[in-house]
Design an enzyme around this catalytic site. Structure first.
Site, PDB file in Angstrom:
ATOM      1  N   GLY A   1       0.834  -1.203   0.000  1.00 45.37           N
ATOM      2  CA  GLY A   1       0.000   0.000   0.000  1.00 45.37           C
ATOM      3  C   GLY A   1       0.861   1.243   0.000  1.00 45.37           C
ATOM      4  N   GLY A   2       0.207   2.401   0.112  1.00 42.99           N
ATOM      5  CA  GLY A   2       0.930   3.667   0.063  1.00 42.99           C
ATOM      6  C   GLY A   2       1.872   3.833   1.245  1.00 42.99           C
ATOM      7  N   MET A   3       1.410   3.430   2.421  1.00 45.21           N
ATOM      8  CA  MET A   3       2.198   3.661   3.628  1.00 45.21           C
ATOM      9  C   MET A   3       3.047   2.447   4.007  1.00 45.21           C
ATOM     10  SD  MET A   3       0.809   5.327   7.152  1.00 45.21           S
ATOM     11  CE  MET A   3       0.093   3.944   7.975  1.00 45.21           C
TER      12      MET A   3
ATOM     13  N   ASP B   1     -11.525   5.411   4.178  1.00 48.24           N
ATOM     14  CA  ASP B   1     -11.089   4.758   2.931  1.00 48.24           C
ATOM     15  C   ASP B   1     -11.818   3.425   2.752  1.00 48.24           C
ATOM     16  OD1 ASP B   1      -9.738   4.484   0.550  1.00 48.24           O
ATOM     17  OD2 ASP B   1      -7.891   3.714   1.457  1.00 48.24           O
TER      18      ASP B   1
END
Lengths: 115, 316
Positions: free
Chosen positions: B35-37, B147
């Protein structure tokens, strides 16, 4: 709505409808009033019995079976008194009992249990 | 010069990408998702001899804010004890200074995969109701997910529904003390106004505009509506579509006020009861009643047919 109350209301309505259909039998048409009253009372008695049974036994198949038996048993003496129309009297009575048995189990609310 | 084969090169790449779990009780098994993080890995807990999912921050060069975010996510999930939220087992730091936290490894399908497998509309609505209940629980604890999308919802192998990825969740100010006792570790409004958080197709208009202060439970209700829209098919009734439209109303005042309200309307839809989102006409009321009481209607019809049969036979 409580199970006995559903039994009484449905038994009375279906009993009255059951009695009213005797209008289509010309030989008994002049006795229509007493037939409707008798049939309604029979429906109410069946409804009370089936409703109280449903309160004790919470089972759809058993409720339907009990309703059918009560409907048939209550219709039998009437057919016996008539001496004829056994099929025409017992079959609808059984089916009315079956419907009341189903409805009380399916739609009736059980009595609240004390803690 | 000696050339390295592609196979060996790929193996080297994998080893380089593997997180260093040497200082922990976990053994790397494989990567599950990125994921993004952070990246989620499947790992084995050697002490308890079980598989766990370990989320590791993507970069070791972390700022205090990023570190806080990751710890905060773990704290949020740990603070929400609910069957629909994956429990966190452990939190720590890897030798390369990356933050990680270990959580239950969920076997199952993502909601989009589950829907693609041909689950019936009724089953999909039941799962959706469970998602609403989980989100309602989080809202009651002051946490807004921000989200929600099918990819963040898992259906376990026993049909259990789990809401994942609370990384961008917002904690309402009146609740943030309960998430962390340390004020430096817990910031209720970490996101600057103007920052867009979420997934485009599933985010509310106020979220898309980056109006962080305007984001409340109704932003999640909008996302839930978008998830419902994803789950509905051609067989969906007008009532189901109306629920979806109400949840996804452009003005948040027109949406369901809470996820619990949305869940209740889905429950009414499943029980063939009238729903808040749709005013039925007389024909629809009768069809719904007949649909709900099909067996009784059949019995009465059978009775009437028998009556007609008896009248007909008694005349001949």
């Amino acid at each position: 709505m409580s199970k006995p109350l559903i039994g009484v209301i449905l038994g009375a309505v279906l009993g009255a409808v059951d009695g009213l259909t005797s209008w289509f039998t010309p030989e008994v048409r002049n006795e229509l009033g007493s037939i409707v009253i008798g049939s309604t009372i029979k429906g109410i008695i069946a409804g009370i019995a089936i409703g109280f049974f449903a309160r004790k036994f919470n089972s759809l198949p058993i409720g339907i079976l009990f309703g059918s038996i009560v409907g048939a048993l209550l219709a039998f003496p009437i057919a016996l008194m008539q001496g004829k129309y056994y099929f025409q009297i017992i079959l609808p009575g059984t089916l009315v009992g079956l419907i009341v048995g189903f409805a009380t189990q399916k739609y009736g609310t059980s009595a609240a249990t004390a803690n | 010069m000696k050339w390295i084969s592609d196979e060996k090169l790929n193996r080297l790449r994998t080893i380089v990408n593997e997180p260093d779990f040497s200082s922990t009780k976990y053994t790397f098994v494989k990567e599950l998702g990125r994921g993004g993080m952070g990246t989620v890995y499947l790992a084995e807990d050697r002490e308890l001899n079980r598989l766990v999912a370990v989320k590791v921050l993507n970069t070791p060069d972390i700022t205090d804010d990023l570190r806080r975010r990751m710890i905060r996510e773990a704290q949020i999930i740990a603070g929400l004890e609910h069957p629909g939220i994956v429990p966190v087992h452990d939190v720590g730091t890897l030798p390369d200074n990356r933050i990680f936290y270990a959580m239950k490894f969920v076997r199952g399908l993502r909601l989009d995969e589950y829907a693609a497998q041909g689950a019936s509309l009724r089953d999909r609505l039941r799962k959706f109701q469970a998602v609403c209940d989980t989100v309602a629980f989080a809202h009651a604890h002051g946490v807004i997910h921000r989200d929600l999308k099918p990819q963040n919802i898992m259906i376990g192998s026993f049909g259990e529904v789990l809401v994942l990825d609370w990384g961008v969740a917002k904690i309402r100010s009146e609740f943030h003390q309960s998430i962390s006792k340390d004020p430096s570790q817990s910031v209720a409004h970490q996101t600057m106004d103007g920052t867009v958080i979420g997934t485009r197709d599933y985010m509310s208009p106020e979220q898309a505009r980056g109006e962080i202060d305007q984001i409340d439970e109704r932003a999640d209700v909008y996302s839930l509506g978008a998830v419902l829209n994803f789950l509905l098919d051609d067989k969906a009734t007008n009532t189901a579509k109306a629920i979806c439209l109400k949840a996804m109303a452009h003005e948040r005042e027109s949406r369901y006020a809470t996820a619990a309200e949305l869940s209740a309307d889905i429950g009414r839809l499943l029980d063939a009861e009238p729903v808040l989102a749709y005013r039925e006409n007389a024909f629809e009321k009768v069809s719904r009643w007949v649909g709900k009481n099909r067996f009784l209607v059949l019995l009465i019809l059978a009775y009437l047919l028998m009556r007609i049969f008896l009248i007909f036979t008694s005349r001949h």
